[in-house]
Design a protein around this motif. Sequence first.
Motif, PDB file in Angstrom:
ATOM      1  N   ALA A 103       0.825  -1.201   0.000  1.00 35.16           N
ATOM      2  CA  ALA A 103       0.000   0.000   0.000  1.00 35.16           C
ATOM      3  C   ALA A 103       0.864   1.258   0.000  1.00 35.16           C
ATOM      4  O   ALA A 103       0.578   2.217  -0.736  1.00 35.16           O
ATOM      5  N   ALA A 104       1.925   1.261   0.790  1.00 36.44           N
ATOM      6  CA  ALA A 104       2.813   2.430   0.827  1.00 36.44           C
ATOM      7  C   ALA A 104       3.479   2.644  -0.524  1.00 36.44           C
ATOM      8  O   ALA A 104       3.611   3.780  -1.000  1.00 36.44           O
ATOM      9  N   GLY A 105       3.890   1.551  -1.184  1.00 39.55           N
ATOM     10  CA  GLY A 105       4.471   1.680  -2.519  1.00 39.55           C
ATOM     11  C   GLY A 105       3.460   2.192  -3.526  1.00 39.55           C
ATOM     12  O   GLY A 105       3.798   2.990  -4.411  1.00 39.55           O
ATOM     13  N   GLY A 106       2.201   1.755  -3.401  1.00 38.49           N
ATOM     14  CA  GLY A 106       1.167   2.240  -4.299  1.00 38.49           C
ATOM     15  C   GLY A 106       0.935   3.729  -4.172  1.00 38.49           C
ATOM     16  O   GLY A 106       0.699   4.430  -5.170  1.00 38.49           O
ATOM     17  N   VAL A 107       1.005   4.249  -2.942  1.00 40.94           N
ATOM     18  CA  VAL A 107       0.858   5.688  -2.737  1.00 40.94           C
ATOM     19  C   VAL A 107       2.004   6.445  -3.407  1.00 40.94           C
ATOM     20  O   VAL A 107       1.809   7.506  -4.012  1.00 40.94           O
ATOM     21  N   ARG A 108       3.219   5.906  -3.327  1.00 38.69           N
ATOM     22  CA  ARG A 108       4.355   6.561  -3.989  1.00 38.69           C
ATOM     23  C   ARG A 108       4.152   6.596  -5.505  1.00 38.69           C
ATOM     24  O   ARG A 108       4.472   7.592  -6.161  1.00 38.69           O
ATOM     25  N   ILE A 109       3.618   5.506  -6.066  1.00 35.48           N
ATOM     26  CA  ILE A 109       3.351   5.482  -7.508  1.00 35.48           C
ATOM     27  C   ILE A 109       2.303   6.528  -7.865  1.00 35.48           C
ATOM     28  O   ILE A 109       2.446   7.271  -8.848  1.00 35.48           O
ATOM     29  N   ALA A 110       1.233   6.602  -7.070  1.00 42.30           N
ATOM     30  CA  ALA A 110       0.181   7.589  -7.321  1.00 42.30           C
ATOM     31  C   ALA A 110       0.733   9.011  -7.250  1.00 42.30           C
ATOM     32  O   ALA A 110       0.356   9.878  -8.040  1.00 42.30           O
ATOM     33  N   THR A 111       1.634   9.246  -6.317  1.00 39.93           N
ATOM     34  CA  THR A 111       2.272  10.563  -6.200  1.00 39.93           C
ATOM     35  C   THR A 111       3.091  10.873  -7.446  1.00 39.93           C
ATOM     36  O   THR A 111       3.077  12.000  -7.951  1.00 39.93           O
ATOM     37  N   GLY A 112       3.803   9.864  -7.962  1.00 33.79           N
ATOM     38  CA  GLY A 112       4.572  10.054  -9.188  1.00 33.79           C
ATOM     39  C   GLY A 112       3.682  10.348 -10.388  1.00 33.79           C
ATOM     40  O   GLY A 112       4.007  11.199 -11.235  1.00 33.79           O
ATOM     41  N   LEU A 113       2.533   9.665 -10.491  1.00 34.19           N
ATOM     42  CA  LEU A 113       1.599   9.922 -11.585  1.00 34.19           C
ATOM     43  C   LEU A 113       1.075  11.357 -11.527  1.00 34.19           C
ATOM     44  O   LEU A 113       0.960  12.031 -12.562  1.00 34.19           O
ATOM     45  N   ALA A 114       0.747  11.817 -10.314  1.00 36.03           N
ATOM     46  CA  ALA A 114       0.253  13.180 -10.164  1.00 36.03           C
ATOM     47  C   ALA A 114       1.322  14.199 -10.531  1.00 36.03           C
ATOM     48  O   ALA A 114       1.040  15.220 -11.179  1.00 36.03           O
ATOM     49  N   ALA A 115       2.571  13.931 -10.135  1.00 35.77           N
ATOM     50  CA  ALA A 115       3.666  14.851 -10.466  1.00 35.77           C
ATOM     51  C   ALA A 115       3.890  14.910 -11.972  1.00 35.77           C
ATOM     52  O   ALA A 115       4.145  15.986 -12.536  1.00 35.77           O
ATOM     53  N   ALA A 116       3.777  13.766 -12.650  1.00 31.17           N
ATOM     54  CA  ALA A 116       3.942  13.742 -14.105  1.00 31.17           C
ATOM     55  C   ALA A 116       2.831  14.528 -14.789  1.00 31.17           C
ATOM     56  O   ALA A 116       3.076  15.278 -15.738  1.00 31.17           O
ATOM     57  N   LYS A 117       1.612  14.365 -14.307  1.00 33.48           N
ATOM     58  CA  LYS A 117       0.477  15.068 -14.901  1.00 33.48           C
ATOM     59  C   LYS A 117       0.602  16.570 -14.722  1.00 33.48           C
ATOM     60  O   LYS A 117       0.243  17.353 -15.611  1.00 33.48           O
ATOM     61  N   ALA A 118       1.134  16.993 -13.581  1.00 36.03           N
ATOM     62  CA  ALA A 118       1.285  18.417 -13.300  1.00 36.03           C
ATOM     63  C   ALA A 118       2.545  19.015 -13.916  1.00 36.03           C
ATOM     64  O   ALA A 118       2.745  20.230 -13.847  1.00 36.03           O
ATOM     65  N   GLY A 119       3.390  18.156 -14.513  1.00 34.92           N
ATOM     66  CA  GLY A 119       4.648  18.647 -15.070  1.00 34.92           C
ATOM     67  C   GLY A 119       5.624  19.102 -14.010  1.00 34.92           C
ATOM     68  O   GLY A 119       6.467  19.968 -14.262  1.00 34.92           O
ATOM     69  N   ALA A 120       5.529  18.529 -12.825  1.00 32.19           N
ATOM     70  CA  ALA A 120       6.385  18.935 -11.709  1.00 32.19           C
ATOM     71  C   ALA A 120       7.808  18.428 -11.909  1.00 32.19           C
ATOM     72  O   ALA A 120       8.032  17.350 -12.457  1.00 32.19           O
TER      73      ALA A 120
ATOM     74  N   VAL B 191       9.664   6.137 -10.450  1.00 38.25           N
ATOM     75  CA  VAL B 191       8.382   5.458 -10.637  1.00 38.25           C
ATOM     76  C   VAL B 191       8.618   4.008 -11.063  1.00 38.25           C
ATOM     77  O   VAL B 191       7.922   3.088 -10.611  1.00 38.25           O
ATOM     78  N   ALA B 192       9.625   3.783 -11.927  1.00 35.22           N
ATOM     79  CA  ALA B 192       9.941   2.417 -12.344  1.00 35.22           C
ATOM     80  C   ALA B 192      10.373   1.571 -11.151  1.00 35.22           C
ATOM     81  O   ALA B 192       9.966   0.405 -11.023  1.00 35.22           O
ATOM     82  N   ASP B 193      11.188   2.146 -10.261  1.00 33.53           N
ATOM     83  CA  ASP B 193      11.618   1.414  -9.063  1.00 33.53           C
ATOM     84  C   ASP B 193      10.427   1.087  -8.166  1.00 33.53           C
ATOM     85  O   ASP B 193      10.334  -0.018  -7.604  1.00 33.53           O
ATOM     86  N   ASP B 194       9.514   2.054  -8.011  1.00 40.18           N
ATOM     87  CA  ASP B 194       8.340   1.818  -7.157  1.00 40.18           C
ATOM     88  C   ASP B 194       7.429   0.752  -7.768  1.00 40.18           C
ATOM     89  O   ASP B 194       6.900  -0.105  -7.051  1.00 40.18           O
ATOM     90  N   LEU B 195       7.237   0.793  -9.082  1.00 41.69           N
ATOM     91  CA  LEU B 195       6.438  -0.237  -9.736  1.00 41.69           C
ATOM     92  C   LEU B 195       7.075  -1.615  -9.569  1.00 41.69           C
ATOM     93  O   LEU B 195       6.382  -2.609  -9.316  1.00 41.69           O
ATOM     94  N   THR B 196       8.394  -1.676  -9.706  1.00 43.17           N
ATOM     95  CA  THR B 196       9.098  -2.950  -9.526  1.00 43.17           C
ATOM     96  C   THR B 196       8.889  -3.492  -8.125  1.00 43.17           C
ATOM     97  O   THR B 196       8.590  -4.673  -7.932  1.00 43.17           O
ATOM     98  N   GLU B 197       9.037  -2.616  -7.124  1.00 44.46           N
ATOM     99  CA  GLU B 197       8.873  -3.030  -5.727  1.00 44.46           C
ATOM    100  C   GLU B 197       7.463  -3.543  -5.466  1.00 44.46           C
ATOM    101  O   GLU B 197       7.273  -4.625  -4.893  1.00 44.46           O
TER     102      GLU B 197
END
Length: 560
Positions: free
Chosen positions: A165-182, A190-196
């Motif tokens: 669950a904690a890893g999933g939250v990190r992935i969601a945070t990465g998706l939001a950052a990508a969408k916002a162009g942050a 994000v690749a490391d978090d998906l792998t984990e």
Amino acid sequence: MTVPPVAPEVVPAVLDALPPRLRKRIDGALDRAREWGVEVVGDAASVRIDADTVLSWTLHSGVLISADELVCSCLLAPKCLHRGIAVAVASVVEGQARADVADVVEQEDDVVAGERRGERAAAEVLWGACAEILRVGVTGSGAVVRSELLRAVHGARLVGLHRAAAGGVRIATGLAAAKAGASSFDRETVADDLTEVMLVCHDLRSGIGDPVALRGTARREYQPVGALRLYGLCTEAVLTSSGYAGVVTHVVDADRTLWTVPSVYPGGAERIVIAADGPVAMGETGLSHRQLGRSGLVLSGATAAPDRRLGAGKAVRAVAAAGATWDEQPVAGLWDEPLADQLTRAFHTGQDLLFLSGVVSGATKTALRLRLDTGDIDLLGATDAARDNLRLLGERPGMPLRVVARLVPDRPTTAVALAAAGELAVTGHVDLTIDRLQRSHLPPGVPAAPLPAPAVEPPPSGLLATVVDRVVLGGRPVAALPSTTRDAATLARAGLTATAGLLDTLATTARTRARDPFGRAIPDPTDAFPTAWLTAALHTREFARATVRLSWLPPEQGAT
């Protein structure tokens, strides 16, 4: 001000209430939130969107934990776009499990073959959400894909899969950052978090590994460790992409065991200096974290987590004591451990600090070059202060230097420098991430010119690693490109037949698509492509770590 953060389960709950026509418009409407001036007063927040519309939040410790506590005054509420935008742009906070969640886990203590009821199903759902991200890529993962991921995260947490669950939250945070162009978005992270997360889900689905380790814990468990005499080592700045900042002070006991004393809370970079000069939340020592890194503590009734993070419970008693410089025992003994043993510890345990002694050989624009007995290494800075300090130190080639650094496991002969001591006009050591060196602190001499940037040679498995990372960004079509076949052939000619085979399998599974009678591609629900990607990602990670380990040591030592 930005919109308040939300709990993972809130996002799918709000978006599910939207009619399909509005759900499709979410991604195109996120920019509206930039014009919102959210006002927060205590546990309430609100924003006036127009003359007739007010959006209100009821918060708990600054976080929205229920969809019902997000209220809009427009005529379409609660099925309105305003609520959907508010949760889609919000950061996601992985909070503590609420009482009802803990009760669910307690009630499911009937374990069959080491597995709690519902774990495998929750792992399947989270695996599927991650697999969908791989199929469409980060660029194609809008609010709906992120919502499904957070729904799976909530389901994992309900059955006690806290690590996933904690890893999933990190992935969601990465998706939001990508969408916002942050600028905080990094596809490799994000690749490391998906792998984990996918590896944990795979092992849970397959019944492989230790279930307790795979589950993780909701709360850090502190156990009594008795009385400790501690000596300050250094203080490190912390700034995470998930919205936390502060410092961690590293201390060592008489047996040269390392412990940490953290002060990390929600906030930005401004919290680093506040935490560094703030009190140590342990007893009534009167010490700040900056001072603790140069002095000592005597603890009675001490408690610690498995990662040696010291607790600050009411029963803990702490008294300030004399410290030890880096030239005095027991601190000096940390540099006596052979480098090969330090690397083994760093690669195979959570204790990844390295204690390095060498001579400055210069600095590039991005790193300090330090010459060890085994060869030159590059030291990076984690903050602006650290980078400026390393550039200054690089102006005095030949200066002996002792360094505390953290291993970078995927870059050859590279570490992140945390603290340093040498022939400097300062008392003790320099905490590179929070202190600021001046030229007057350096020994006399003419500043040396910056070294040219080193020629970076891609690792032998670089072709596979590139495709793995590009799939995260662009999705399944990236692996199906003709260039992937050519890359596999190049690897085979280089003798890396296993790596070439994995890349070929990834390309084959990406191209294999079922089609309807009209020739249109049918969505692929199988695990062939996600499994091929995960296998390739694990191969590149382990290949890179083996290469890095060999780069630090002479051939005769690296082989041991």
